[in-house]
Design a protein around this motif. Structure first.
Motif, mmCIF file in Angstrom:
data_model
loop_
_atom_site.group_PDB
_atom_site.id
_atom_site.type_symbol
_atom_site.label_atom_id
_atom_site.label_comp_id
_atom_site.label_asym_id
_atom_site.label_seq_id
_atom_site.Cartn_x
_atom_site.Cartn_y
_atom_site.Cartn_z
ATOM 1 N N SER A 253 -22.571 16.555 -1.697
ATOM 2 C CA SER A 253 -21.853 18.504 -1.787
ATOM 3 C C SER A 253 -20.898 18.213 -1.080
ATOM 4 C CB SER A 253 -22.706 18.999 -0.696
ATOM 5 O OG SER A 253 -22.337 18.724 0.844
ATOM 6 N N SER A 254 -19.600 19.580 -1.230
ATOM 7 C CA SER A 254 -18.429 19.078 -0.684
ATOM 8 C C SER A 254 -18.446 19.110 0.390
ATOM 9 C CB SER A 254 -17.306 20.389 -1.200
ATOM 10 O OG SER A 254 -18.642 21.437 -0.659
ATOM 11 N N ALA A 255 -19.437 19.878 1.597
ATOM 12 C CA ALA A 255 -19.171 19.814 2.616
ATOM 13 C C ALA A 255 -20.063 18.399 4.043
ATOM 14 C CB ALA A 255 -20.517 20.332 3.168
ATOM 15 N N ALA A 256 -20.719 17.250 2.306
ATOM 16 C CA ALA A 256 -21.029 15.955 2.690
ATOM 17 C C ALA A 256 -19.378 15.342 2.929
ATOM 18 C CB ALA A 256 -22.281 15.570 2.468
ATOM 19 N N PHE A 257 -18.727 15.049 1.565
ATOM 20 C CA PHE A 257 -17.936 14.631 1.453
ATOM 21 C C PHE A 257 -16.452 14.864 2.494
ATOM 22 C CE2 PHE A 257 -13.290 15.266 0.321
ATOM 23 C CZ PHE A 257 -12.863 13.875 -0.035
ATOM 24 N N GLU A 258 -16.558 16.264 3.270
ATOM 25 C CA GLU A 258 -15.636 16.247 4.263
ATOM 26 C C GLU A 258 -16.155 15.580 5.349
ATOM 27 O OE1 GLU A 258 -13.747 17.483 7.211
ATOM 28 O OE2 GLU A 258 -15.225 18.395 7.264
ATOM 29 N N ALA A 259 -17.712 15.776 6.127
ATOM 30 C CA ALA A 259 -18.142 14.616 6.931
ATOM 31 C C ALA A 259 -17.555 13.511 7.033
ATOM 32 C CB ALA A 259 -19.336 15.287 7.237
ATOM 33 N N THR A 260 -17.785 12.563 5.374
ATOM 34 C CA THR A 260 -17.803 11.324 5.436
ATOM 35 C C THR A 260 -16.345 11.356 5.711
ATOM 36 O OG1 THR A 260 -19.935 11.908 4.089
ATOM 37 C CG2 THR A 260 -17.909 9.574 4.012
ATOM 38 N N TYR A 261 -16.203 11.646 5.092
ATOM 39 C CA TYR A 261 -14.021 11.340 4.770
ATOM 40 C C TYR A 261 -13.595 11.742 6.685
ATOM 41 C CZ TYR A 261 -8.974 11.449 4.134
ATOM 42 O OH TYR A 261 -7.870 11.355 3.424
ATOM 43 N N ARG A 262 -13.594 12.587 7.171
ATOM 44 C CA ARG A 262 -13.464 12.604 8.447
ATOM 45 C C ARG A 262 -13.732 11.695 9.373
ATOM 46 N NH1 ARG A 262 -12.051 17.379 11.416
ATOM 47 N NH2 ARG A 262 -12.121 18.784 9.498
ATOM 48 N N PHE A 263 -15.362 11.425 9.373
ATOM 49 C CA PHE A 263 -16.156 10.313 10.254
ATOM 50 C C PHE A 263 -14.392 8.859 9.552
ATOM 51 C CE2 PHE A 263 -19.247 6.341 10.359
ATOM 52 C CZ PHE A 263 -19.652 6.897 11.421
ATOM 53 N N ILE A 264 -15.192 8.580 8.351
ATOM 54 C CA ILE A 264 -14.073 7.423 8.356
ATOM 55 C C ILE A 264 -12.599 7.561 8.948
ATOM 56 C CG2 ILE A 264 -13.367 5.835 6.049
ATOM 57 C CD1 ILE A 264 -15.476 6.852 4.636
ATOM 58 N N THR A 265 -11.614 8.082 8.419
ATOM 59 C CA THR A 265 -10.667 8.611 8.441
ATOM 60 C C THR A 265 -10.251 9.013 10.107
ATOM 61 O OG1 THR A 265 -10.125 10.626 7.624
ATOM 62 C CG2 THR A 265 -9.382 8.550 6.420
ATOM 63 N N GLY A 266 -10.648 9.663 10.452
ATOM 64 C CA GLY A 266 -9.982 10.484 11.563
ATOM 65 C C GLY A 266 -9.569 11.393 11.587
ATOM 66 N N ARG A 267 -9.633 12.568 10.269
ATOM 67 C CA ARG A 267 -8.868 13.636 10.257
ATOM 68 C C ARG A 267 -9.355 13.847 9.247
ATOM 69 N NH1 ARG A 267 -5.400 12.667 5.948
ATOM 70 N NH2 ARG A 267 -5.130 10.400 5.548
ATOM 71 N N ALA A 268 -9.712 15.445 8.326
ATOM 72 C CA ALA A 268 -9.656 16.175 7.377
ATOM 73 C C ALA A 268 -9.167 15.711 6.259
ATOM 74 C CB ALA A 268 -9.732 17.334 7.605
ATOM 75 N N PRO A 269 -10.214 16.401 5.669
ATOM 76 C CA PRO A 269 -8.745 15.502 3.602
ATOM 77 C C PRO A 269 -8.547 16.604 3.552
ATOM 78 C CG PRO A 269 -11.273 16.306 3.435
ATOM 79 C CD PRO A 269 -11.276 16.277 5.026
ATOM 80 N N GLN A 270 -6.891 16.432 3.200
ATOM 81 C CA GLN A 270 -6.175 17.395 2.282
ATOM 82 C C GLN A 270 -6.594 18.358 1.815
ATOM 83 O OE1 GLN A 270 -3.049 15.159 0.468
ATOM 84 N NE2 GLN A 270 -1.916 15.016 2.965
ATOM 85 N N THR A 271 -7.462 18.006 0.789
ATOM 86 C CA THR A 271 -8.006 18.878 -0.338
ATOM 87 C C THR A 271 -10.142 18.678 -0.459
ATOM 88 O OG1 THR A 271 -8.381 19.924 -1.833
ATOM 89 C CG2 THR A 271 -7.625 17.556 -2.238
#
Length: 469
Positions: A253-271
């Motif tokens: 899901s998009s919500a799981a992507f957002e959590a994963t991206y934030r965990f890896i990079t330390g910040r929210a995705p731009q989109t």
């Protein structure tokens, strides 16, 4: 291993300019502080699908990473040839893999990625059983040195059931030897994970069919599983809960992507919405179905082996009627590796994929328009069930990246709510047998619409209306 095509050098430079050294990530509730790595370069990410699934399920996740500038050549979705777990992990079973075999496959794929990219470490992201292989590799296959981050979506870390004496040889038994060993305390605090790898789990608050207190989804209705919605959590990890999501949505899901991206990079995705490309280049693999030796008539034994010699045709279709708008965009016979493509098309153009092979129904797969390129558009030839052979037409709404929940989702198939879909996000498809000759038929799911045609079952044809989200 399925690998996406390279980004242009300009896109890669733009990403590297965007990434800066990440600040420390505050992980509330973790046993120890953890920080994100300095991203002088985007780390390669290896995506590991779940039990009976394929690399194709990561399609939208990869698109979201790409839409945020992640280099396409550093995103890898692997295919396990035999993705189903054994009934008893210690006993060989045709067409299925043991936990050790699953881990060995993952280890080999990680080695390929490290060699191809020159990176020293990868990020591993797994759904369901894929998380079992990730944990096993990190603790028993040398992965603690090659993995920086591990993200486990919906992984039944404490079992789908935890019933002493009940199927304890199975990989998904919370009281069996496999999970008991993985869950052994790693330190005096009793943590079930340890460094240097950084760990995150993603789970549903209540809607994961494999994290339920009742045994309904394992054929034990009314019997306690001794598992709760918190079963996928691991002590010492960052445990993320997303309300309402189902088992597959914990990863896709998009919500799981957002959590994963934030965990890896330390910040929210731009989109989180997927950004369309000007030109779309598609490819993938054609696979079939094995025969379950325990149920030879089922015709539904999942594997990811290439279906050599299968014929494939691809057509652009009218979004409102599902009719073909011209001659075939692609017509090919796949080779020993099962690969098809490349096919160049435009974003947003709906497509019909027609797969035919001896021993299979002619399978018409309709998809809404593709916004971005992908080399993991995997196509599976289907067999017609005996009960469907007398129907005028057989049409299935299928949602590979999630389940169907009548209480949560707005869905229509041929203008009506799909019949026979149980409550609780437990099935990923719904079937109808429409009459009225060859005509348009529409599947709708939470705003996405897929339109196809009702091909005659008497000609050995089945229709799949596949939801992308």
């Amino acid at each position: 291993m399925s690998k996406t095509a390279p980004f242009a050098a300009l896109q890669r430079r733009a990403l590297l300019a965007t990434f800066t050294t990440a600040a420390a990530l505050a992980l509330a509730g973790c046993a120890a502080p953890r920080t994100t790595p300095a991203l002088a370069d985007a780390p390669p990410i290896v995506f590991v699908h779940g039990n009976g699934d394929t690399a194709a399920l990561w399609q939208t996740t990869l698109w979201r990473f790409e839409s945020n500038g992640w280099p396409r050549e550093r995103l890898y979705a692997i295919d396990v040839p035999y993705p189903l777990a054994r009934d008893d992990d210690a006993k060989p079973q045709p067409g299925r893999t043991s936990a050790a075999e699953h881990m060995a496959h993952l280890e080999a794929e990680v080695d390929k990625v490290l060699k191809a990219t020159g990176a020293k470490q990868v990020v591993l992201v797994g759904n369901s059983r894929g998380g079992n292989a990730i944990r096993n590799y990190i603790y028993n296959g040398g992965g603690s040195a090659t993995v920086s981050h591990a993200v486990l979506g919906g992984t039944p870390n404490h079992g789908v059931w935890a019933i002493p004496g009940f199927r304890e040889g199975n990989e998904f038994s919370g009281t069996g030897p496999f999970l008991t060993a993985l869950n052994a305390p790693k330190n005096a605090a009793g943590d079930e994970v340890s460094g240097p790898v950084q760990w995150m789990t993603i789970r549903s608050d209540h809607n994961d069919k494999f994290a339920q207190p009742d045994g309904l989804w394992i054929g034990q209705k009314g019997k306690p599983t001794n598992v709760t919605a918190a079963g996928p959590e691991l002590q010492g990890a960052l445990n993320t809960v997303i309300a309402g999501i189902d088992h597959r949505e914990t990863s896709y899901s998009s919500a799981a992507f957002e959590a994963t991206y934030r965990f890896i990079t330390g910040r929210a995705p731009q989109t989180t919405p997927i950004v369309a490309e000007k030109t779309v280049l598609l490819g993938g693999k054609v696979t079939g179905l094995g025969v379950d030796p325990l149920d030879p008539k089922s015709g539904n034994f999942s594997n990811n082996l290439p279906l050599a010699g299968a014929q494939l045709e691809v057509y652009a279709t009218h979004p409102a009627t599902g009719t073909r708008t011209g001659s075939a965009l692609l017509r090919t016979v796949v080779g020993a590796d099962g690969r098809w493509g490349p096919l160049t098309t435009q974003p947003g153009v709906p497509l019909e994929f027609v797969v035919s092979a001896p021993g299979y129904a002619t399978t018409h797969i309709y998809r809404s328009g593709f916004p971005r390129s992908s080399q993991i558009i995997h196509l599976r030839a289907e067999r017609m069930a005996d009960a469907d052979k007398g129907a005028a037409s057989v049409v299935t709404l299928t949602r590979p990246r999630g389940y169907l929940d009548p209480a949560r989702d707005r869905m229509l198939l041929d203008g009506a709510a799909p019949a026979g879909v149980p409550a609780g996000a437990g099935v990923a498809s719904a079937k109808v047998k429409p009459t009225g000759g060859v005509r348009s038929i529409v599947a709708e799911f939470n705003g996405e619409k897929v339109t196809g045609q009702t091909w005659p079952a008497a000609e050995g044809r089945v229709v799949m209306l596949e939801i992308s989200q």
